[in-house]
Design an enzyme around this catalytic site. Structure first.
Site, mmCIF file in Angstrom:
data_model
loop_
_atom_site.group_PDB
_atom_site.id
_atom_site.type_symbol
_atom_site.label_atom_id
_atom_site.label_comp_id
_atom_site.label_asym_id
_atom_site.label_seq_id
_atom_site.Cartn_x
_atom_site.Cartn_y
_atom_site.Cartn_z
ATOM 1 N N TRP A 1 0.828 -1.206 0.000
ATOM 2 C CA TRP A 1 0.000 0.000 0.000
ATOM 3 C C TRP A 1 0.861 1.255 0.000
ATOM 4 O O TRP A 1 0.578 2.215 -0.726
ATOM 5 C CB TRP A 1 -0.993 -0.025 1.172
ATOM 6 C CG TRP A 1 -2.014 -1.099 0.967
ATOM 7 C CD1 TRP A 1 -2.102 -2.290 1.622
ATOM 8 C CD2 TRP A 1 -3.049 -1.118 -0.026
ATOM 9 N NE1 TRP A 1 -3.133 -3.037 1.109
ATOM 10 C CE2 TRP A 1 -3.736 -2.346 0.096
ATOM 11 C CE3 TRP A 1 -3.468 -0.213 -1.009
ATOM 12 C CZ2 TRP A 1 -4.821 -2.691 -0.716
ATOM 13 C CZ3 TRP A 1 -4.551 -0.556 -1.821
ATOM 14 C CH2 TRP A 1 -5.212 -1.787 -1.671
ATOM 15 N N ASP B 1 -1.209 6.620 6.711
ATOM 16 C CA ASP B 1 -2.321 5.782 6.246
ATOM 17 C C ASP B 1 -2.581 4.748 7.341
ATOM 18 O O ASP B 1 -1.773 3.848 7.554
ATOM 19 C CB ASP B 1 -1.939 5.101 4.926
ATOM 20 C CG ASP B 1 -3.007 4.116 4.452
ATOM 21 O OD1 ASP B 1 -4.052 3.966 5.115
ATOM 22 O OD2 ASP B 1 -2.774 3.488 3.399
ATOM 23 N N LYS C 1 -12.250 -1.810 8.140
ATOM 24 C CA LYS C 1 -11.544 -2.862 8.871
ATOM 25 C C LYS C 1 -12.061 -2.906 10.314
ATOM 26 O O LYS C 1 -12.651 -3.881 10.726
ATOM 27 C CB LYS C 1 -10.044 -2.593 8.869
ATOM 28 C CG LYS C 1 -9.457 -2.178 7.532
ATOM 29 C CD LYS C 1 -9.431 -3.294 6.517
ATOM 30 C CE LYS C 1 -8.661 -2.855 5.272
ATOM 31 N NZ LYS C 1 -8.528 -3.917 4.290
#
Lengths: 368, 368
Positions: free
Chosen positions: B104, B174, B198
């Site tokens: 990511w 992030d 999540k």
């Protein structure tokens, strides 16, 4: 009407069919016995893939999408699409035409100017967005990369009655607020796009039908955010990153219900009836109620009206008394004022009937 | 566990607390007696504004967000934020540092290069993203517009154990896959952002905490899509256009539940316990199970592991037999293979206990 529910005339998000909401409610904690809520499912698991694939199939069936067109689902609503369109379509031509008939078309045009030259081929702002200019008045550029129109202007209550003819220039339609309310001739368009929060589900997702020559990346700007790349999104079947899964599922349920009751033809018939009833009540009020929009440009979806020539005191009274009849969200857009009733798919005919009855009795009591 | 429900170890979207799902289910058709579903509410009506305002207040309380920081809610997930960050932060400096510790972070860096110069201050790719490079190895540029790191790498199972010190350069995190799993020192960051799918709700929304000097539009690129403009979004309190209302509401319910059970400190304690149990089972297996990640970089959220040195036949058997114990979604990311168990807030300790018991019995039966 189910106990305690109200008639919600909101311009969006908006009333949904009770049957769709109840099905979502039933399946909330354990979807079809799979042991998970749809909220919890991996977007790459077989249960969710089944939902997503069925949603695409139902969209294709319901709208008769040509088989070579791509179906794209994305977040950010029509607003992000306002950027994505020039970023994926301008290419080397660098300019595009906009048929501006309301505030949304105006915003789309403004966004294009960040990436190239957005040209107003027509603009009805001088009529306060109450008309659709005649084709003879349009100034179309045959070299434009595309021509954009907004099929229904939510704020102003203006709707196109036909698909504009722009010759060989690729035609792009924002159908956010009348999507799934009548059949679409998709093949006349290069792109049809719509946020789904009016006639097809909750907010948080847009659907696009895109002609194959605009998903090959050929016209994509180098500065196009990867999220906005139609090629990237379509190549990954709208799952380049995690999609808005639950929103997609709610839409899938709305599509399933649409098929069950007779497809988009059913919604079109209902829309015509509901709009006919409400415009009839306005026209029959001898000026007590007035709709500012030209008759040939009136929307079946959003009906703005004023009371006694725009008397704010009486309009406030109208809104307050309406709520006592379970008639909610009838205030006009903050930029326009007055009243507005939105008649999306989720609004039953019964609701419009209660509204027009109330309008009549309110008029009888308040006419001077 | 509620009847028929399974233990869902998906990397996201992922299991949610049953109590949150049941509350959403109860309110689906008629929210608190207002006569509408949250799916149907105008985002500018008083009911929904109440939900949105409470969500922001709870985010501020739970994470101790400094009062001058802005809370932003947006669609498009972390992927669209990968573009928004350089578009709103690069300014005239034109370059930024990325501490790359997984797939990511690598994607975020790549996106920055569309708008300026993204520099890898460190990159653990040569270790197959199984480590976090030591600060002494970082090549930080003091002139960078910002320095970015991904606090938890979902695919590779790598998590930072501390907030990186990048001097006076604005720090961007992030936190998509460990947001709401432990306290955050927000004030050490210029921007903290996270998709909520999540530990805090369904997919379709991201939350950001932004320092005031990055919402004044000063560093915004001219080509920034209006949807991605932090100034525009924050000035309109995340309602420049229709937000993902129902997704925001589901998050609001998750936040309410979080406050009830003890805040983020409770989730942190649970996470430590669950991760301790699972890594303990792996370490105690004498090599039958192996986690490729360096001990000091192991994620509490995503635990990748191989079986018998990466034997694909035995791993397939493991996944199939796990499902019989109601243990779902244990396959590793398609780019990595093997197994992976994600231990987000919605996964109860009981689920990890069933998993570790199953791992032990599977090992006893299959060890050669």
């Amino acid at each position: 009407m189910a106990e305690g529910r109200v008639y919600n005339f909101s311009a969006g998000p908006s009333q949904m069919p009770l049957e769709v909401l109840e099905e979502i409610q039933r399946e909330m904690v354990n979807y079809k016995g799979c042991g998970m809520s749809v909220m919890e499912m991996s977007h790459r698991g077989k249960e969710f893939m089944g939902i997503a694939n069925q949603a695409e199939k139902d969209l294709r069936d319901i709208f008769g999408v040509p088989s070579d067109y791509k179906v794209m689902m994305s977040q950010g609503g029509a607003t992000l699409m306002f950027s994505s369109i020039p970023l994926n379509m301008l290419g080397t031509k660098g300019k595009a035409d906009y048929l501006v008939t309301g505030q949304w078309g105006e915003k789309a045009l403004k966004e294009c100017n960040k990436y190239g030259t957005g040209q107003a081929a027509c603009n009805s702002k001088s009529t306060k967005f109450t008309t659709i200019p005649k084709p003879s008045e349009w100034k179309l550029d045959p070299e434009a990369a595309f021509a954009h129109y907004c099929d229904n202007e939510t704020v102003n209550g203006v709707e196109w009655g036909y698909t504009p003819d722009v010759g060989n220039v690729p035609l792009v339609a924002d159908m956010s607020s009348n999507f799934c309310s009548r059949p679409i001739d998709v093949s006349k368009h290069a792109v049809v796009y719509a946020g789904i929060q009016k006639n097809l589900g909750p907010s948080g997702m847009a659907v696009s039908f895109i002609r194959p020559d605009f998903v090959d990346g050929k016209n994509e700007a180098k500065i196009c955010p990867t999220y906005c790349s139609w090629k990237t999104t379509v190549d990954a079947e709208s799952m380049y990153n995690t999609p808005a899964c639950f929103t997609m599922y709610a839409m899938a349920e709305y599509l399933k219900y649409t098929k069950k009751i007779g497809g988009v033809a059913y919604w079109a018939e209902q829309s015509d009836k509901k709009a006919g009833m409400l415009y009839g009540a306005i026209e029959g009020s001898d000026g007590f109620y007035q709709c500012p929009v030209a008759k040939d440009a009136r929307s079946r979806m959003n009906v703005p009206f004023t009371i006694m020539g725009g008397d704010e005191v009486i309009e406030k009274k109208f809104l307050a008394e309406a709520q006592k009849q379970k008639l909610f969200q009838l205030a006009g857009h903050r930029s326009v004022g007055g009243c507005r009733a939105s008649l999306y798919n989720g609004m039953p005919i019964e609701g419009v009937s209660v509204l027009t009855d109330f309008m009549k009795s309110f008029m009888d009591e308040n006419r001077k």
